[in-house]
Design an enzyme around this catalytic site. Structure first.
Site, mmCIF file in Angstrom:
data_model
loop_
_atom_site.group_PDB
_atom_site.id
_atom_site.type_symbol
_atom_site.label_atom_id
_atom_site.label_comp_id
_atom_site.label_asym_id
_atom_site.label_seq_id
_atom_site.Cartn_x
_atom_site.Cartn_y
_atom_site.Cartn_z
ATOM 1 N N LYS A 171 -28.983 -42.072 -22.227
ATOM 2 C CA LYS A 171 -29.371 -41.065 -21.224
ATOM 3 C C LYS A 171 -28.125 -40.458 -20.595
ATOM 4 C CE LYS A 171 -32.494 -40.175 -22.108
ATOM 5 N NZ LYS A 171 -33.005 -40.865 -23.246
ATOM 6 N N LYS B 185 -34.278 -31.084 -29.368
ATOM 7 C CA LYS B 185 -35.358 -31.951 -28.900
ATOM 8 C C LYS B 185 -35.982 -32.721 -30.055
ATOM 9 C CE LYS B 185 -38.187 -33.912 -26.161
ATOM 10 N NZ LYS B 185 -37.676 -35.030 -25.329
ATOM 11 N N CYS C 40 -34.640 -25.435 -34.747
ATOM 12 C CA CYS C 40 -35.090 -24.035 -34.794
ATOM 13 C C CYS C 40 -36.529 -23.900 -34.299
ATOM 14 C CB CYS C 40 -35.025 -23.538 -36.235
ATOM 15 S SG CYS C 40 -33.441 -23.794 -37.012
ATOM 16 N N ASN D 64 -37.580 -22.539 -40.816
ATOM 17 C CA ASN D 64 -37.091 -23.830 -40.303
ATOM 18 C C ASN D 64 -37.013 -24.770 -41.498
ATOM 19 O OD1 ASN D 64 -37.198 -22.786 -37.756
ATOM 20 N ND2 ASN D 64 -38.848 -24.113 -36.999
ATOM 21 N N GLY D 65 -35.983 -25.648 -41.510
ATOM 22 C CA GLY D 65 -35.861 -26.628 -42.589
ATOM 23 C C GLY D 65 -34.587 -26.389 -43.375
ATOM 24 N N ARG E 77 -35.892 -26.763 -27.271
ATOM 25 C CA ARG E 77 -35.618 -27.457 -28.534
ATOM 26 C C ARG E 77 -34.156 -27.335 -28.937
ATOM 27 N NH1 ARG E 77 -40.347 -27.745 -31.961
ATOM 28 N NH2 ARG E 77 -39.010 -27.348 -33.749
ATOM 29 N N GLU F 13 -25.828 -38.342 -23.122
ATOM 30 C CA GLU F 13 -26.350 -37.108 -23.735
ATOM 31 C C GLU F 13 -26.503 -35.978 -22.719
ATOM 32 O OE1 GLU F 13 -30.218 -37.199 -25.567
ATOM 33 O OE2 GLU F 13 -30.948 -38.703 -24.196
ATOM 34 N N HIS G 75 -16.464 -60.315 -26.829
ATOM 35 C CA HIS G 75 -16.095 -60.278 -28.258
ATOM 36 C C HIS G 75 -15.341 -59.003 -28.599
ATOM 37 C CE1 HIS G 75 -18.373 -63.927 -29.026
ATOM 38 N NE2 HIS G 75 -19.326 -63.417 -28.266
ATOM 39 N N GLU H 221 -30.491 -47.750 -23.823
ATOM 40 C CA GLU H 221 -31.173 -46.504 -23.451
ATOM 41 C C GLU H 221 -30.489 -45.856 -22.249
ATOM 42 O OE1 GLU H 221 -33.035 -44.556 -24.765
ATOM 43 O OE2 GLU H 221 -33.777 -43.291 -23.132
ATOM 44 N N TRP I 282 -30.997 -23.148 -34.842
ATOM 45 C CA TRP I 282 -30.024 -24.212 -34.551
ATOM 46 C C TRP I 282 -29.230 -24.356 -35.837
ATOM 47 C CZ3 TRP I 282 -29.382 -29.523 -36.113
ATOM 48 C CH2 TRP I 282 -28.596 -30.290 -35.252
HETATM 49 C C1 AGP Z 1 -33.389 -39.129 -26.636
HETATM 50 O O1 AGP Z 1 -33.086 -38.776 -25.292
HETATM 51 C C2 AGP Z 1 -32.914 -38.102 -27.624
HETATM 52 N N1 AGP Z 1 -33.375 -36.809 -27.313
HETATM 53 C C3 AGP Z 1 -33.114 -38.538 -29.055
HETATM 54 O O2 AGP Z 1 -32.427 -39.755 -29.228
HETATM 55 C C4 AGP Z 1 -34.594 -38.762 -29.514
HETATM 56 O O3 AGP Z 1 -35.129 -39.904 -28.899
HETATM 57 C C5 AGP Z 1 -34.573 -38.986 -31.022
HETATM 58 O O4 AGP Z 1 -34.094 -37.807 -31.624
HETATM 59 C C6 AGP Z 1 -35.956 -39.330 -31.606
HETATM 60 O O5 AGP Z 1 -36.832 -38.267 -31.350
HETATM 61 P P1 AGP Z 1 -38.417 -38.528 -31.605
HETATM 62 O O6 AGP Z 1 -38.843 -39.573 -30.655
HETATM 63 O O7 AGP Z 1 -39.062 -37.204 -31.357
HETATM 64 O O8 AGP Z 1 -38.556 -38.984 -33.035
#
Ligand code: AGP
Length: 613
Positions: free
Chosen positions: A490, A608, A2, A105-106, A27, A493, A509, A486, A79
């Site tokens: 990428k 985000k 949010c 928010n929260g 976000r 997502e 395995h 990683e 959100w």
């Molecule tokens: C990564 O591309 C994602 N957006 C997500 O995994 C992100 O890295 C994770 O939520 C951690 O966020 P932060 O680094 O702001 O703590």
């Protein structure tokens, strides 16, 4: 997550609030709303969907909104956590007599009993949200003092909040408060703007106040009165944001993500700047605030992070053990506080977080702090909660990362981890010569990344060739194993392809059962230790008819004949290979997603910064 924006001042309030919401769109959200105090009335418009949908609705419902100058207003992008993304569940929420409007928010963890009691007292709820409880509590407690009413309401809360409240009772005043969910106050001239993220403020002022937990502020156009929840005045310093508004714009790129991929030479250069201690062949990381003796006493490191930041931490694990000889482990931040972790006085906890607001990582900081550990964070967002509560650490200085898929944060996090390992290693058994090699390679990083970026068209051709795949594996070994994870993250997502990252040796395995012609393998076969075994793994994959896309070191002929396509990486050591190689995988993921027509900057279901558990 949010987003909150609030404004009080002489400008056009609706324009300012909508502009702020648009700067927070990255976000991730699914509904939006706005409320303003105007001519002794509290007006509210909200809508499911994007800010553009809200804007259309405002134009219909407030035809003269362009004349709404000088009023107090709040706005929100939601959100969904409690209750589906609908009009009624969108914020702001108002009390039954429309005297107060609130955005939140929260998570209010004890909202159910509070809601039940309020309903028994006659409150009529219009939403399924936990947040609506707050505005009814404020209305219930209000007896002429908006501060006390807000404080009394918030004292009933178990959970987290970042709130902004406006009212007919004090139409020129905005009340903001936070616990576990950020609120920043932008200090303007005859105006003040509040938000949950600096990105919504920096176009108006670069002078900001980061509120602390249980701070409550009464904000008018020319005053900011901050007290704690017990009504005791507190002073908070005014910080200066070190990036301008255009840094948060796309600057000609189709997506923020592509811009941030191409920003990485400069971003990494910023992470390095002023931190190479050439005289001592070490690193200068004053933010760690530890003297050589304290650093020498560290006998164990625990890294806590989520997602991409955890993958960076896994690379740090290799660095700290290989270069500094310090036992290191990486923890899923979400597990850390629940697994009764062993933390001793000489344990260094390193939380890694781009946003500095990830709830699970913040909880790990608090768990470690309560057990007396030394906490040294690696964050990008200056003044973020994790940065402030850790008390010490290293900022990335990578500039705002707007794309939900983290790119430059990862390369800068790994760079900072390498500098930390250099610093700790040189305080132990690392020789000047070994240290010099690291310094030299770190200095070359921006250029090495530029060399990979120059291959973007080649990467794009390979990416488009495989863009219709539905499943794939990324495999790596040693320093490139976290990079395989990683690269898979990428791709999955932003393209929604089922991509899995695995240690190359793990395939046999189990996962190798899934290999067939329609399942490509992205194999990280750079010319660093482990390459020969990697080529063996590639052959195992080829024997199952999986097409293989390999990363390989420019000039290395050992890869010849083993891969269907190659992403060439400049020659570099195992230490910087993760930082250089990941750029090719970021580009690969981007171009696959672009070819598939995906929503790259705001992928479905993602936010985000994950500020809830
Ligand atoms: C990564 O591309 C994602 N957006 C997500 O995994 C992100 O890295 C994770 O939520 C951690 O966020 P932060 O680094 O702001 O703590």
């Amino acid at each position: 997550m949010c987003g909150i924006v609030g404004y009080v001042g002489g400008k056009n309030t609706v324009v300012t609030l909508l502009d702020g919401l648009k700067r927070l769109e990255y976000r991730g959200y699914d509904s939006a709303g706005i409320a303003v105090v105007r001519d002794s009335a509290l007006l509210c418009v909200k809508e499911k969907g994007k800010v553009a949908c809200l804007e259309e609705k405002i134009t219909r419902e407030w035809p003269d909104w362009m004349e709404m100058t000088g009023c107090t207003g709040i706005a929100h992008t939601r959100w969904a956590t409690h209750g589906a993304p609908t009009h009624d569940n969108a914020h702001p929420h108002m009390d039954g007599k429309s005297r107060f409007a609130l955005v939140h928010n929260g998570i209010i963890e004890n909202y159910a009993p509070l809601k039940k009691r309020l309903q028994e007292a006659g409150c009529v709820f219009k939403s399924e949200t936990d947040s609506e409880v707050l505005v009814h509590l404020i209305a219930e407690f209000y007896d002429g003092d908006i501060f006390q009413a807000t404080a009394s309401a918030l004292k009933k809360v178990e959970g987290t909040f970042g709130v902004a409240v406006i009212s007919l009772e004090q139409p020129d005043t905005m009340i903001v408060a936070r616990r576990g969910s950020p609120i920043v106050i932008g200090v303007g001239k005859n105006e003040n703007i509040v938000a949950s993220d600096v990105a919504a403020i920096v176009a108006y002022t670069q002078r900001v106040i980061f509120m602390d937990d249980d701070d409550i502020a009464l904000v008018t156009k020319d005053s900011i009165d901050i007290r704690n929840i017990d009504n005791v005045p507190v002073s908070r310093e005014v910080s200066s944001i070190d990036w301008s508004v255009d840094a948060a714009e796309k600057q000609g790129y189709d997506h923020f993500m592509l811009k941030e991929i191409f920003e990485q030479p400069d971003a990494v250069a910023n992470s390095i700047r002023g931190r190479l201690d050439k005289a001592n062949v070490s690193a200068t990381l004053s933010g760690m605030n530890m003297n050589p003796r304290e650093m020498a006493m560290i006998n164990r490191i625990v890294i806590a992070a989520c997602g991409t930041s955890m993958h960076a931490g896994m690379t740090g694990d290799y660095y700290f053990e290989d270069l500094a000889g310090i036992s290191t482990q990486v923890e899923q931040a979400a597990e850390f506080r629940y697994r009764n972790p062993i933390i001793e006085p000489n344990t260094l906890i390193i939380p890694i977080s781009q946003s500095g607001e990830t709830a699970d990582t913040l909880a790990a900081v608090r768990e470690a702090t309560n057990k007396g550990a030394t906490v040294s964070a690696i964050c990008n967002a200056v003044g973020s909660t994790i940065a402030r509560e850790s008390g010490r650490g290293v900022y990335l200085h990578a500039g705002p990362e707007i794309g939900v898929a983290s790119t430059k944060a990862f390369t800068c996090q790994v760079t900072v981890l390498l500098l930390m390992a250099l610093k700790l290693g040189r305080g132990r058994r690392m020789s000047r010569e070994a240290g010099q090699q690291i310094l030299d390679e770190v200095e070359q990083l921006p250029e090495l990344i530029r060399q990979v970026l120059k291959t973007a068209d080649d990467v794009r051709r390979v990416a488009e060739k495989y863009a219709d795949m539905q499943d794939c594996f990324f495999i790596g070994r040693g320093y490139l194993y976290p990079v395989a994870l990683e690269g898979a993250l990428k791709l999955k997502e932003i393209s929604y392809i089922h991509a899995e990252g695995y240690h190359a040796a793990e395939l046999k395995h189990g996962p190798i059962a899934l290999l067939e012609e329609r399942v490509p393998i992205i194999a990280l076969a750079n010319d660093i230790p482990g390459k020969d075994k990697m080529i063996g793994n590639i052959q195992e994959c080829k024997a199952r008819k999986s097409p293989v896309i390999a990363t390989a070191t420019i000039g290395d002929t050992d890869i010849d004949g083993h891969a269907d396509d190659i992403l060439w990486i400049p020659q570099c050591s195992k230490f910087v290979a993760p930082i250089v190689t990941v750029v090719a995988l970021q580009l690969f993921a981007y171009y696959v997603a672009a070819k598939r027509g995906c929503e790259i900057d705001q992928p479905r279901n993602l936010a985000k910064s994950v500020t809830v558990e």
